[in-house]
Write a protein that holds these residues in place. Structure first.
Motif, short mmCIF file in Angstrom:
data_model
loop_
_atom_site.label_atom_id
_atom_site.label_comp_id
_atom_site.label_asym_id
_atom_site.label_seq_id
_atom_site.Cartn_x
_atom_site.Cartn_y
_atom_site.Cartn_z
N GLU A 48 -43.50 2.24 -6.19
CA GLU A 48 -44.93 2.35 -6.49
C GLU A 48 -45.61 0.99 -6.45
O GLU A 48 -46.73 0.84 -5.94
CB GLU A 48 -45.11 3.00 -7.86
CG GLU A 48 -44.61 4.44 -7.92
CD GLU A 48 -44.51 4.99 -9.34
OE1 GLU A 48 -45.08 4.36 -10.26
OE2 GLU A 48 -43.87 6.03 -9.53
N ILE A 86 -43.13 10.23 -3.82
CA ILE A 86 -44.22 9.47 -3.21
C ILE A 86 -45.51 10.26 -3.09
O ILE A 86 -46.60 9.69 -3.20
CB ILE A 86 -43.78 8.95 -1.82
CG1 ILE A 86 -42.62 7.95 -2.00
CG2 ILE A 86 -44.92 8.29 -1.07
CD1 ILE A 86 -42.03 7.44 -0.71
N PHE A 125 -48.94 8.54 -7.86
CA PHE A 125 -48.23 7.49 -7.14
C PHE A 125 -49.13 6.28 -6.90
O PHE A 125 -48.68 5.14 -6.93
CB PHE A 125 -47.72 8.04 -5.80
CG PHE A 125 -46.94 7.04 -4.98
CD1 PHE A 125 -45.64 6.72 -5.31
CD2 PHE A 125 -47.52 6.42 -3.88
CE1 PHE A 125 -44.91 5.80 -4.56
CE2 PHE A 125 -46.81 5.51 -3.12
CZ PHE A 125 -45.49 5.19 -3.46
N HIS A 155 -42.90 10.65 1.92
CA HIS A 155 -42.07 11.38 0.96
C HIS A 155 -40.97 12.16 1.67
O HIS A 155 -39.80 12.12 1.27
CB HIS A 155 -42.94 12.32 0.13
CG HIS A 155 -42.17 13.10 -0.89
ND1 HIS A 155 -41.83 12.58 -2.12
CD2 HIS A 155 -41.64 14.36 -0.85
CE1 HIS A 155 -41.13 13.48 -2.81
NE2 HIS A 155 -41.00 14.56 -2.06
#
Length: 362
Positions: free
Chosen positions: A25, A80, A85, A306
């Motif tokens: 992050e 993600i 996020f 992701h």
């Protein structure tokens, strides 16, 4: 960001995975900061600055990939694609609550000073401040603690092939290497710290924890780690731009850059709104629509990342195209003056839109 910095040693696998998710992050949260400044540069101008910022952005993706691979290598799964996020800007790095404030703003000396805070070497930081490098040192120490407890089982063999391979990364310094044991994990973490802060001036072993107690130099370490051309660390690349001169042979952190002048024209920059919020565009339907289009593209990018980091790496090829689309939409937006007479131009708000709230969702 929804994972908060916890000032404690890493003593469990759960704590390690928490900090590695925070690292992912944190690395991505630098991109809106850098890209807002990058995209605000008018096309065909400030080529030196544009090239420097773009090179750092590419290497931040390298850092993100290393952090994600380490999470995968120890049995975790990167998360993600969610609204949490991304931080809401302005935000305080590294976790939304502590350290210093990071802003979305046009390319300017103020933006460059903000960049320097992000990439600050530990030996230049104020007492009590936690640099990104020191955050990663905490992860290195945690890995050592857990490796002493679990041994090679800390890096399960069935997780090796789930990582992102180097063939999917291009455009910046560094080389993604598989993480299969403690040495390769330390190597990956050291590459992150060295590119950002600079390598120690003394000799160091890239497979051992980064020796932050030593003074860092101005090089990124890519020539030592990956046999690539010598280049400056992120901090000193940005410092060149701020001071307006190149570092040359023999320059040190203390001497500063004494080389040729770098041509920079801050007038050739779109005067975009600082830290834009959706409510800034409520009265301007056309601009709000442009912002939504940008955020939909951003959301697609996060969805693709992701999936790529969770077993579908080939999707990274499509993600590259999505990133180019992000640039086009941002620059189209930044050319538009706000109709409020402020003199500011529009800029993206960098928000993730959940799938069930996108146009056409049932």
């Amino acid at each position: 960001m929804y994972h908060k910095l916890q000032k404690r040693p890493i003593e469990t696998l759960e704590q390690l995975h928490h900090d590695l998710q925070l690292a992912i992050e944190l690395e991505f949260s630098t991109l809106p900061v850098y890209l807002t400044a990058l995209y605000s540069i008018k096309e065909g101008t400030n080529q030196c600055a544009y090239t420097v910022i773009r090179s750092v952005v590419m290497e931040e993706m390298f850092h993100l990939t290393n952090a994600a691979n380490l999470l995968i290598a120890t049995g975790g799964s990167p998360a993600i694609n969610s609204p949490e996020f991304l931080p809401t800007f302005p935000t305080r790095l590294p976790d939304g609550e502590t350290w210093f404030e990071a802003d979305l703003q046009k390319f300017s000396p103020a933006a460059l000073r903000n960049f320097l805070k992000i990439e600050m070497p530990a030996d230049l930081a104020k007492a009590g401040d936690i640099t990104i490098g020191e955050f990663y040192v905490g992860i290195e120490k945690g890995l050592e603690t857990l490796h002493n407890r679990y041994g090679p089982a800390l890096f399960p063999a069935d997780c090796h092939d789930k990582q992102i391979a180097h063939k999917y990364y291009y455009g910046g310094g560094g080389e993604i290497t598989p993480i299969t044991d403690l040495n390769s994990a330390n190597f990956a973490l050291n590459a992150i710290v060295a590119q950002g802060e600079g390598v120690p001036e003394k000799h160091w072993n890239p497979e051992q924890p980064f020796p932050l107690g030593e003074t860092t130099g101005i090089d990124s370490g890519d020539h030592q780690l990956f046999m690539q051309p010598r280049e400056l660390s992120h901090y000193y690349r940005f410092n060149e731009l701020l001071l307006g001169y190149r570092y040359v042979q023999g320059n040190t952190p203390d001497s500063g850059p004494t080389g040729p002048a770098i041509p920079i024209d801050y007038r050739q920059v779109y005067p975009v709104l600082k830290n834009p919020q959706p409510e800034n565009y409520q009265s301007f339907e056309a601009i709000a629509r442009l912002d939504t289009e940008f955020n939909l593209t951003l959301s697609l990018l996060l969805d693709q990342l992701h999936l790529a980091f969770n077993g579908q790496p080939d999707i990274l090829v499509a993600a590259v195209g999505t990133m180019f689309g992000l640039k086009e939409k941002a620059q189209s937006m930044m050319r538009v003056p706000l109709p409020d007479g402020s003199g500011h131009h529009a800029a993206p708000t960098w928000r993730y839109i959940p799938i069930d709230k996108r146009p056409g969702a049932c």
